[in-house]
Design an enzyme around this catalytic site. Sequence first.
Site, PDB file in Angstrom:
ATOM      1  N   ASN A   1       0.851  -1.181   0.000  1.00  0.00           N
ATOM      2  CA  ASN A   1       0.000   0.000   0.000  1.00  0.00           C
ATOM      3  C   ASN A   1       0.895   1.242   0.000  1.00  0.00           C
ATOM      4  OD1 ASN A   1      -1.811   2.029   0.453  1.00  0.00           O
ATOM      5  ND2 ASN A   1      -2.517   1.295   2.458  1.00  0.00           N
TER       6      ASN A   1
ATOM      7  N   LYS B   1      -0.004   4.193  -0.151  1.00  0.00           N
ATOM      8  CA  LYS B   1      -0.689   5.344   0.458  1.00  0.00           C
ATOM      9  C   LYS B   1      -0.486   6.582  -0.454  1.00  0.00           C
ATOM     10  CE  LYS B   1      -0.409   3.062   4.862  1.00  0.00           C
ATOM     11  NZ  LYS B   1      -0.347   3.128   6.316  1.00  0.00           N
TER      12      LYS B   1
ATOM     13  N   HIS C   1      -9.726   0.664   4.797  1.00  0.00           N
ATOM     14  CA  HIS C   1      -8.419   0.823   5.439  1.00  0.00           C
ATOM     15  C   HIS C   1      -8.579   1.733   6.667  1.00  0.00           C
ATOM     16  CE1 HIS C   1      -4.347   2.192   6.211  1.00  0.00           C
ATOM     17  NE2 HIS C   1      -3.967   1.057   5.642  1.00  0.00           N
TER      18      HIS C   1
ATOM     19  N   GLU D   1      -7.020   4.183   7.741  1.00  0.00           N
ATOM     20  CA  GLU D   1      -6.936   5.623   7.498  1.00  0.00           C
ATOM     21  C   GLU D   1      -8.230   6.153   6.870  1.00  0.00           C
ATOM     22  OE1 GLU D   1      -3.151   5.276   5.544  1.00  0.00           O
ATOM     23  OE2 GLU D   1      -2.383   4.629   7.496  1.00  0.00           O
TER      24      GLU D   1
ATOM     25  N   GLU E   1      -5.430  -5.368  10.216  1.00  0.00           N
ATOM     26  CA  GLU E   1      -4.444  -4.317  10.467  1.00  0.00           C
ATOM     27  C   GLU E   1      -4.824  -3.599  11.759  1.00  0.00           C
ATOM     28  OE1 GLU E   1      -2.215  -2.964   6.756  1.00  0.00           O
ATOM     29  OE2 GLU E   1      -4.094  -1.863   6.766  1.00  0.00           O
TER      30      GLU E   1
ATOM     31  N   GLY F   1       2.053   2.128  11.122  1.00  0.00           N
ATOM     32  CA  GLY F   1       2.931   3.299  11.101  1.00  0.00           C
ATOM     33  C   GLY F   1       3.583   3.605  12.434  1.00  0.00           C
TER      34      GLY F   1
ATOM     35  N   SER G   1       3.226  -2.172  10.542  1.00  0.00           N
ATOM     36  CA  SER G   1       4.658  -2.147  10.878  1.00  0.00           C
ATOM     37  C   SER G   1       5.397  -3.420  10.467  1.00  0.00           C
ATOM     38  CB  SER G   1       4.859  -1.850  12.363  1.00  0.00           C
ATOM     39  OG  SER G   1       4.451  -0.521  12.645  1.00  0.00           O
TER      40      SER G   1
HETATM   41  P1  13P Z   1       2.783   0.426   7.860  1.00  0.00           P
HETATM   42  O1  13P Z   1       3.376  -0.809   7.244  1.00  0.00           O
HETATM   43  O2  13P Z   1       3.471   1.685   7.481  1.00  0.00           O
HETATM   44  O3  13P Z   1       2.597   0.248   9.336  1.00  0.00           O
HETATM   45  O4  13P Z   1       1.306   0.572   7.251  1.00  0.00           O
HETATM   46  C1  13P Z   1       0.488  -0.543   7.214  1.00  0.00           C
HETATM   47  C2  13P Z   1      -0.699  -0.258   6.391  1.00  0.00           C
HETATM   48  O5  13P Z   1      -1.505   0.590   6.724  1.00  0.00           O
HETATM   49  C3  13P Z   1      -0.855  -0.992   5.137  1.00  0.00           C
HETATM   50  O6  13P Z   1      -2.122  -0.815   4.605  1.00  0.00           O
END
Ligand code: 13P
Length: 253
Positions: free
Chosen positions: A13, A15, A100, A102, A172, A178, A217
């Site tokens: 991802n 983002k 997701h 976010e 997740e 993150g 992470s």
């Molecule tokens: P990180 O790997 O940066 O923690 O993000 C995970 C994520 O949100 C993947 O969709």
Amino acid sequence: MKRLLERPLFFANWKMNHGPTDGRAYIAAFLRAFPPHPDRTVALFPPALSLSAVRDARADRTDIRLGVQNIHSQEKGAFTGENSAPMARDAGAELVLVGHSERRHVFGETNLEVARKTALASRLGLIPVLCVGETLSQREMGDAERIVVEQLQIGLEQMKGPELGDVIVAYEPVWAIGTGHSATPQDATAMHLVIRATLREMSGRETDSTPILYGGSVNRGNAKTLLNADGVDGLLVGSACLDPEGWADICRT
Ligand code: 13P
């Protein structure tokens, strides 16, 4: 519609990173570092604006699958700034992330909206990757399982029975995204078993064909341990996928 995706699955991802120019350079470097591996599935989720460029740069390396990070819950219409499932397909997407964390926590997406998107994606030929996960306070209150089960039950409730077999689920935990603190393999396994049991209950049959990914992470150092955890069929990776060589390393896990 049943599309087999070889396990393990490695989903990246991006983002809000890598526009079309960066995206093309990324693909060139990634393809050099990662030859085709028929024993696994690798998929990239670039920003929608970069998808066509990434698809073109991928050229005949169609072993690298593509997806988008979000779609609107309706097929088309007056929704300024949004992208639809048919447009995503047209630009090269085969998969779509839905719900997701976010989207849920930054943009206020509800379980009901997630449900509409999941069902629409599936009906229009995209494989939905339904993302679920509890926040830290929900976990600390002992509510993690209930929250995840609710996200699954509502998120999938508008799908017709057979479509359930075409979904991918990504666990997740919000507190792991993150933060540099991934779930332990034990925590991942425990929640993946709950997810598996919920999917069985909802579909009334074995659902082992539904891959369940872990995300939060994941990095080069912990990818192998997390992937080896019971019940983990693949990884959904954010920051550690942004560098093509690092991502290729993880995909070789
Ligand atoms: P990180 O790997 O940066 O923690 O993000 C995970 C994520 O949100 C993947 O969709």
